[in-house]
Write a protein that holds these residues in place. Structure first.
Motif: not given
Ligand code: FAD
Length: 582
Positions: A96-97, A348-350, A376-378, A488-491
């Protein structure tokens, strides 16, 4: 997240330079605390280093899952101890950087757009340690009403207010500021806590925070405002929610636990932001290639990159299991299977619930519950490159007379765009506009649209605020956009605890202390901003990486130098407040 309306400690301007003299003499505010007031910055700066493992452990492979900042910091420090981190990354180093570039627009190709983190407070001092180590420069970020921001427009319910400083805004904004300062002071002992944090006065921090955690864990941000006599007015709460504090509108955070908000304001996380010149993604990328001056076991010149086959990280983890002898066995997207005595998990733990085939034995049941309850926040952003910072041109009225105002300003609005940021690199050079940065429901509104469709709606929305600014005529390249909830790799963009989540958060954060866990539940260490008390801030990613490094070191029989005790060594003294479970 940043402060539009200054909080109690910053009554004039959201700038440290404007602090009252007495406060300026106090030590600087840092993001160490209030939950676990360990001085990560001092720990990092100490010449004794972060600790060591027995020589027999040198060269031992440790899996590091996730190549965002947390994973890269953990891997870097484990390498310095003489271990061999094996980094798995599903997408690209940086996580996320993420700094995007604009292609196919000539001069503008060097321009950057921060799709994830874009501004960092000086109080994120552990993060800053690595920024300096990587030799990166920072510059002030043009937040609303910040001293270096040329102008700000607050547009609410169809009415625009132009301001260079807070004083230019109508009285109702000052009333909102006073209401916010009063409710922080009355309901959350604001000044006393900030002073205790500056002085690293652990007993005082604990005294205030243990009372507040108990009182407020079941309270939402909005409920906290409603309970405050200073916020009796709905109108004040509404204005506050839309622009009063935070660049994108804090009303999207109203359902979250008030404890989350207090952590941000106490620690100055929303003040005096700076951006990284050239893009934040450079930080993990440089650390990946950085050869530390001082390292154990490995020859001088060793870097994370040089320790990896062909200089490349491993691909996504697809399966994570415990195997005999308390080992952790990792399968990756290339089908490779490797077994490790320890692993650090920073995604991210999900991801443990959906993308990775996991063994239930990875975590104790209580920790699984905490992972499942993570909220999580969108967040969505869209950037466009423009030919020059045209917004600094002088606006004219209907008669063609100069108004003395900028054509366009940093904009906060209740329209679809919510927050618009103007990012220039000097006069007459190509520049970038973040047409919109949104969170939560405001982000979901953009989901059905592609980048061009989003841009059209944004231009329409901004056209209502600036009928005379022809933004479109300055655009020189295609927009770049992201919605973190659909990556795809984030929630989502980042975790945000809801009321009642304190106990879950505590379980996750303290997971690096494993001596009391059954032996067959040890060796896997959770890290990343999800695990921290301050998700949404890179500082939390760094702090939890350092906890995990301590955990791995301890697990492999190592220890810190007594002159520089680590987070685990000082745990008993600093442990987060415990709320009863029954
Ligand atoms: C929109 C937005 C705005 C933000 N603004 C700010 C800000 O202004 N200031 C600030 O300080 N912070 C901000 N943040 C937060 C900051 O970006 C994060 O705290 C930090 O980047 C998190 O780092 P991390 O390593 O914990 O997680 P991540 O960066 O998410 O790294 C985890 C990595 O794990 C990888 N991964 C996922 N699944 C797997 C798998 N199965 N196998 C291998 N790898 C996997 C992912 O690809 C990712 O690279 C923002 C974040 C977002 C999204």
């Amino acid at each position: 997240m940043t402060s539009t309306v200054p909080t109690a400690a910053h009554p004039e301007q959201p700038s440290q330079s404007a602090q009252p003299a007495a406060e300026a003499e106090l030590p600087p505010l840092t993001m160490a605390g209030p939950d676990f007031p360990f001085g990560y910055d001092d720990f990092l700066a100490h010449p004794a280093g972060l600790g060591s493992v027995p020589a027999t452990a040198h060269g031992t492979e440790v899996a590091v899952i996730g190549g965002g900042l947390s994973g890269i910091v953990a891997a870097y420090e484990l390498m310095k101890m003489g271990l061999r981190p094996v980094v798995y990354e599903a997408d690209r180093i940086g996580g996320r950087l993420r700094t995007a570039r604009f292609e196919g627009c000539g001069d503008a190709e060097g321009l950057t757009a921060e799709m994830g983190a874009m501004r960092f407070p000086p109080s994120s001092t552990a993060f800053r340690h690595y920024v300096d180590l990587a030799g990166l420069e920072t510059e002030p970020f043009p937040n609303p009403l910040a001293p270096t921001t040329p102008s700000t427009v607050v547009d609410l319910k169809g009415k625009s207010h132009y301001a260079r400083t807070l004083d230019d805004l109508p009285p109702v904004f000052h009333e909102v500021m006073e209401a916010w300062n009063a409710c922080l002071e009355d309901g959350a002992d604001f000044s006393a806590m900030q002073r205790a944090l500056r002085e690293r006065d652990v007993p005082k921090i604990r005294e205030i925070w243990s009372r507040l955690v108990e009182q407020l864990d079941d309270q939402t941000f909005y409920g906290f405002l409603c309970a405050a006599p200073s916020f009796a007015s709905f109108r004040h709460r509404e204005i506050f929610g839309q622009v009063g504090f935070g660049t994108g509108g804090w009303d999207t955070d109203f359902p979250n636990s008030i404890l989350e908000i207090l952590r941000v304001v106490y620690t100055g996380a929303d003040d005096d932001h700076e951006s990284i010149v050239g893009g934040s993604e450079q930080l993990p990328l440089r650390l990946w290639e950085h050869a530390p001056d001082k390292l154990t076991h490995w020859p001088q010149g060793t870097s994370l990159k040089s320790l990896h086959e062909e200089g490349r990280h491993r691909p996504a983890v697809t399966r994570l299991y415990r195997t005999a002898g308390n080992r952790l066995t990792v399968t990756d997207a290339d089908g490779a299977i490797r077994t490790y005595p320890a692993a650090v998990f920073t995604a991210q733990s999900w991801m443990l619930l959906n993308q990775i085939d996991c063994d239930e034995a990875l975590l104790p049941a209580d920790h699984w519950t905490a992972v499942e309850r993570t909220h999580y926040m969108e967040s969505s952003k869209l950037f466009v490159p423009v030919d020059r910072p045209f917004w600094l041109d002088s606006a004219v009225d209907d008669e063609g007379n100069a108004t003395g105002r900028d054509v366009m300003s940093m904009t906060l609005t209740d329209r679809m765009t919510r927050g618009t940021y103007l990012l220039d690199d000097g006069p007459d050079k190509p520049a970038v506009i973040c047409l919109s940065y949104t969170w939560c429901d405001d982000s979901i509104k953009w989901l059905p649209l592609d980048a061009n469709e989003r841009m059209e709606v944004m231009l329409r929305s901004l056209g209502e605020i600036y009928p005379k600014a022809d933004i479109r005529s300055h655009i020189i390249g295609s927009p770049v956009t992201v919605s973190w909830e659909s990556e795809p790799w984030f929630t989502g963009a980042f975790k945000a605890n809801l009321p009642g989540h304190y106990r879950y958060q505590r379980r996750l954060f303290t997971h690096f202390m494993q001596d009391t866990l059954p032996e067959d539940r040890r060796g896997l260490f959770l890290a990343g901003d999800d695990i921290s008390w301050t998700a949404g801030w890179a500082e939390g990613a760094v702090q939890t990486a350092l906890n995990a490094v301590w955990g791995v070191m301890h697990h492999l029989g190592g220890s810190t130098d007594p002159v520089n005790p680590g987070p685990g060594d000082r745990y008993e003294e600093l442990a987060p407040v415990e709320l009863p479970e029954d």
